[in-house]
Design a protein around this motif. Structure first.
Motif, mmCIF file in Angstrom:
data_model
loop_
_atom_site.group_PDB
_atom_site.id
_atom_site.type_symbol
_atom_site.label_atom_id
_atom_site.label_comp_id
_atom_site.label_asym_id
_atom_site.label_seq_id
_atom_site.Cartn_x
_atom_site.Cartn_y
_atom_site.Cartn_z
ATOM 1 N N ILE A 24 -12.775 24.020 -8.410
ATOM 2 C CA ILE A 24 -12.561 24.529 -9.822
ATOM 3 C C ILE A 24 -13.431 23.928 -10.814
ATOM 4 C CG2 ILE A 24 -10.865 22.609 -10.584
ATOM 5 C CD1 ILE A 24 -9.961 26.191 -10.684
ATOM 6 N N VAL A 25 -14.392 23.134 -10.544
ATOM 7 C CA VAL A 25 -15.050 22.469 -11.517
ATOM 8 C C VAL A 25 -15.877 23.430 -12.184
ATOM 9 C CG1 VAL A 25 -16.998 21.168 -11.800
ATOM 10 C CG2 VAL A 25 -15.055 20.115 -10.573
ATOM 11 N N PRO A 26 -16.517 24.519 -11.570
ATOM 12 C CA PRO A 26 -17.334 25.459 -12.204
ATOM 13 C C PRO A 26 -16.815 26.147 -13.224
ATOM 14 C CG PRO A 26 -18.063 25.430 -10.048
ATOM 15 C CD PRO A 26 -16.713 24.693 -10.244
ATOM 16 N N PHE A 27 -15.463 26.511 -12.800
ATOM 17 C CA PHE A 27 -14.591 27.322 -13.782
ATOM 18 C C PHE A 27 -13.980 26.457 -14.684
ATOM 19 C CE2 PHE A 27 -14.501 29.261 -9.503
ATOM 20 C CZ PHE A 27 -14.758 30.703 -9.741
ATOM 21 N N SER A 28 -13.726 25.410 -14.603
ATOM 22 C CA SER A 28 -13.390 24.327 -15.414
ATOM 23 C C SER A 28 -14.446 24.193 -16.764
ATOM 24 C CB SER A 28 -13.104 23.091 -15.103
ATOM 25 O OG SER A 28 -12.641 22.057 -16.171
ATOM 26 N N LEU A 29 -15.772 24.071 -16.215
ATOM 27 C CA LEU A 29 -16.847 23.827 -17.041
ATOM 28 C C LEU A 29 -17.058 25.190 -17.920
ATOM 29 C CD1 LEU A 29 -19.317 21.884 -14.859
ATOM 30 C CD2 LEU A 29 -18.104 20.993 -16.779
ATOM 31 N N LEU A 30 -17.107 26.287 -17.357
ATOM 32 C CA LEU A 30 -17.211 27.544 -18.058
ATOM 33 C C LEU A 30 -16.013 27.824 -19.305
ATOM 34 C CD1 LEU A 30 -18.763 30.184 -18.295
ATOM 35 C CD2 LEU A 30 -17.241 31.165 -16.442
ATOM 36 N N ALA A 31 -14.866 27.420 -18.948
ATOM 37 C CA ALA A 31 -13.705 27.543 -19.540
ATOM 38 C C ALA A 31 -14.066 26.582 -21.061
ATOM 39 C CB ALA A 31 -12.663 27.352 -19.124
ATOM 40 N N LEU A 32 -14.541 25.455 -20.535
ATOM 41 C CA LEU A 32 -14.639 24.692 -21.556
ATOM 42 C C LEU A 32 -15.883 24.829 -22.549
ATOM 43 C CD1 LEU A 32 -14.770 20.892 -20.014
ATOM 44 C CD2 LEU A 32 -13.235 21.679 -21.720
ATOM 45 N N LEU A 33 -16.770 25.615 -21.824
ATOM 46 C CA LEU A 33 -18.019 26.169 -22.691
ATOM 47 C C LEU A 33 -17.408 27.006 -23.810
ATOM 48 C CD1 LEU A 33 -21.089 26.377 -23.476
ATOM 49 C CD2 LEU A 33 -21.137 28.120 -21.564
ATOM 50 N N VAL A 34 -16.314 28.124 -23.524
ATOM 51 C CA VAL A 34 -16.104 28.970 -24.011
ATOM 52 C C VAL A 34 -15.097 28.285 -25.359
ATOM 53 C CG1 VAL A 34 -14.550 31.034 -24.338
ATOM 54 C CG2 VAL A 34 -16.122 30.828 -22.198
ATOM 55 N N VAL A 35 -14.493 27.406 -24.726
ATOM 56 C CA VAL A 35 -13.693 26.749 -25.958
ATOM 57 C C VAL A 35 -14.431 25.882 -26.973
ATOM 58 C CG1 VAL A 35 -12.032 24.819 -26.219
ATOM 59 C CG2 VAL A 35 -11.315 26.429 -24.281
ATOM 60 N N TRP A 36 -15.662 25.436 -26.537
ATOM 61 C CA TRP A 36 -16.540 24.520 -27.131
ATOM 62 C C TRP A 36 -17.141 25.512 -28.306
ATOM 63 C CZ3 TRP A 36 -21.645 25.062 -27.176
ATOM 64 C CH2 TRP A 36 -22.434 24.283 -28.138
ATOM 65 N N ILE A 37 -17.586 26.701 -28.212
ATOM 66 C CA ILE A 37 -18.265 27.418 -28.791
ATOM 67 C C ILE A 37 -17.749 27.605 -30.278
ATOM 68 C CG2 ILE A 37 -18.943 29.960 -29.523
ATOM 69 C CD1 ILE A 37 -19.292 30.420 -26.190
ATOM 70 N N PRO A 38 -16.527 27.823 -30.753
ATOM 71 C CA PRO A 38 -15.959 27.579 -32.009
ATOM 72 C C PRO A 38 -16.069 26.269 -32.627
ATOM 73 C CG PRO A 38 -14.129 28.016 -30.668
ATOM 74 C CD PRO A 38 -15.357 28.227 -29.714
ATOM 75 N N VAL A 39 -15.825 25.401 -31.727
ATOM 76 C CA VAL A 39 -15.851 23.927 -31.886
ATOM 77 C C VAL A 39 -17.309 23.648 -32.554
ATOM 78 C CG1 VAL A 39 -15.713 21.393 -31.556
ATOM 79 C CG2 VAL A 39 -14.222 23.236 -30.690
ATOM 80 N N GLY A 40 -18.248 24.012 -31.689
ATOM 81 C CA GLY A 40 -19.687 23.692 -31.948
ATOM 82 C C GLY A 40 -20.340 24.495 -33.143
ATOM 83 N N TRP A 41 -19.705 25.659 -33.506
ATOM 84 C CA TRP A 41 -19.865 26.235 -34.711
ATOM 85 C C TRP A 41 -19.562 25.406 -36.004
ATOM 86 C CZ3 TRP A 41 -18.097 31.801 -33.182
ATOM 87 C CH2 TRP A 41 -19.028 32.290 -32.265
ATOM 88 N N LEU A 42 -18.348 24.837 -35.979
ATOM 89 C CA LEU A 42 -17.486 24.345 -36.915
ATOM 90 C C LEU A 42 -18.231 22.649 -37.320
ATOM 91 C CD1 LEU A 42 -14.176 25.600 -36.763
ATOM 92 C CD2 LEU A 42 -15.659 26.259 -38.267
ATOM 93 N N THR A 43 -18.594 22.084 -36.325
ATOM 94 C CA THR A 43 -18.731 20.781 -36.211
ATOM 95 C C THR A 43 -20.287 20.751 -35.634
ATOM 96 O OG1 THR A 43 -17.902 20.228 -34.046
ATOM 97 C CG2 THR A 43 -16.608 20.140 -35.875
ATOM 98 N N SER A 44 -20.700 19.317 -35.389
ATOM 99 C CA SER A 44 -22.170 18.940 -34.893
ATOM 100 C C SER A 44 -21.927 18.554 -33.401
ATOM 101 C CB SER A 44 -23.001 17.864 -35.590
ATOM 102 O OG SER A 44 -21.979 16.725 -35.754
ATOM 103 N N LEU A 45 -20.708 18.656 -33.000
ATOM 104 C CA LEU A 45 -20.628 18.165 -31.606
ATOM 105 C C LEU A 45 -21.198 18.919 -30.533
ATOM 106 C CD1 LEU A 45 -18.965 15.964 -29.858
ATOM 107 C CD2 LEU A 45 -17.002 17.532 -29.812
ATOM 108 N N THR A 46 -21.886 18.174 -29.922
ATOM 109 C CA THR A 46 -22.686 18.909 -28.605
ATOM 110 C C THR A 46 -21.507 19.119 -27.431
ATOM 111 O OG1 THR A 46 -23.271 17.140 -27.594
ATOM 112 C CG2 THR A 46 -24.521 17.863 -29.201
ATOM 113 N N PHE A 47 -21.957 20.329 -26.592
ATOM 114 C CA PHE A 47 -21.035 20.461 -25.547
ATOM 115 C C PHE A 47 -21.052 19.386 -24.545
ATOM 116 C CE2 PHE A 47 -20.917 22.418 -21.065
ATOM 117 C CZ PHE A 47 -19.751 22.828 -21.224
ATOM 118 N N PHE A 48 -21.964 18.536 -24.507
ATOM 119 C CA PHE A 48 -22.150 17.453 -23.484
ATOM 120 C C PHE A 48 -20.944 16.471 -24.069
ATOM 121 C CE2 PHE A 48 -23.399 13.152 -22.906
ATOM 122 C CZ PHE A 48 -23.676 13.073 -21.392
#
Length: 297
Positions: A24-48
């Motif tokens: 499940i790890v690859p799908f979890s990371l992919l889902a996290l990436l999608v969730v992070w995209i708006p967070v990354g736009w609004l903040t300086s928090l990197t995906f890492f």
């Protein structure tokens, strides 16, 4: 035959339980990436660092107070009532004594349900249904609780807890996807009557979102099926520990009552078997009885 110690030890099934986690790890990371995209736009928090924060938050679920505070309401469970406490406390004390454990090392909570069920989760939590407390004899309930403690002692719940946490962003994304799909269908239905282009765009958008959501839900179903397959061995290991504690006869009696109520039967067909989280109760009873006859096996 009593267990000499309640120390935890890694069962083979606890190691195999990480197979669905790895899947499940690859799908979890992919889902996290999608969730992070708006967070990354609004903040300086990197995906890492977003991922690190998510993983650290998951590790806190292994801290007993946080397990009790967070997992109990998430599971729909609650503290035992005074009457339930009067039933559970002496039984749990006997089980703890048989394993040289302090009774308060693990926490028992009650799930309001009309199903005969109990399960272990996190690293210290045991949940039993109100139906099990009300319908099982004291001995049968003691056998069931001993079986659930065995899951903790064999570290079976570690991979399960990690897997559930990794699945959280996938579940969130899938639910958002299904919501957006419904919105796209509604928009196409409302505005599409006046414009063929709007209807076409809405239909295509809904189809794309449905396809993406299906990928994530298929990953969850596949991981669950794999977890069920490898989880059968953890049930047998927990039964074996319960026998060693001295509660095998009581556990077998509880499983027979489960069968008498029409549950716990062997699934028919490969799909049903993939969906079954536990081995057939009749098979478990036979193995428990064999272990009691030949303790060295």
């Amino acid at each position: 035959m009593r267990a000499q110690t309640g120390a935890r030890s890694v069962d083979r099934s606890a190691i195999w339980a990480f197979a669905p986690v790895v899947a499940i790890v690859p799908f979890s990371l992919l889902a996290l990436l999608v969730v992070w995209i708006p967070v990354g736009w609004l903040t300086s928090l990197t995906f890492f660092w977003f991922t690190v924060a998510f993983l650290v938050a998951g590790l806190t679920l292994f801290i007993r107070p946080i397990q009790v505070l967070v997992l109990t309401p998430l599971l729909g469970a609650r503290r035992p009532t005074a009457d339930e406490e009067s039933v559970i406390t002496p039984l749990w004390a006997q089980i703890a004594q048989a394993n040289d454990l302090p009774p308060n090392r693990y926490v028992v909570r009650v799930l309001p349900s009309d199903e005969l069920n109990a399960f272990a989760c996190g690293g210290h939590l045991v949940v039993v249904t109100t139906f099990a407390i009300g319908e099982l004899s004291r001995g049968q309930l003691r056998g069931v609780l001993a079986h659930e403690l065995s899951h903790h002692l064999g570290l079976h719940t570690v991979a399960i807890t990690i897997g559930h946490w990794l699945s959280a962003p996938i579940v969130l994304l899938a639910r958002i996807g299904f919501f957006l799909e419904n919105v796209a269908h509604a928009a196409a239905g409302s505005f599409g009557r006046r414009s063929a282009l709007v209807a076409a765009v809405g239909g295509v958008t809904a189809a794309i979102i449905r396809g993406l959501s299906w990928i994530f839900t298929a990953a969850l179903r596949g991981s669950d099926a794999l977890a069920n397959l490898v989880g059968h061995s953890s049930e047998f290991e927990a039964d074996r520990r319960a026998v060693r504690m001295g509660f095998g006869r009581e556990l077998a009696s509880a499983l027979r009552q489960l069968l008498a109520g029409g549950a716990g039967r062997r699934p028919i067909g490969w799909r049903a078997r993939l969906g079954a989280s536990h081995p057939a109760a009749r098979t478990r009873v036979a193995r428990i009885e064999a272990l009691m006859r030949h303790p060295a096996r």
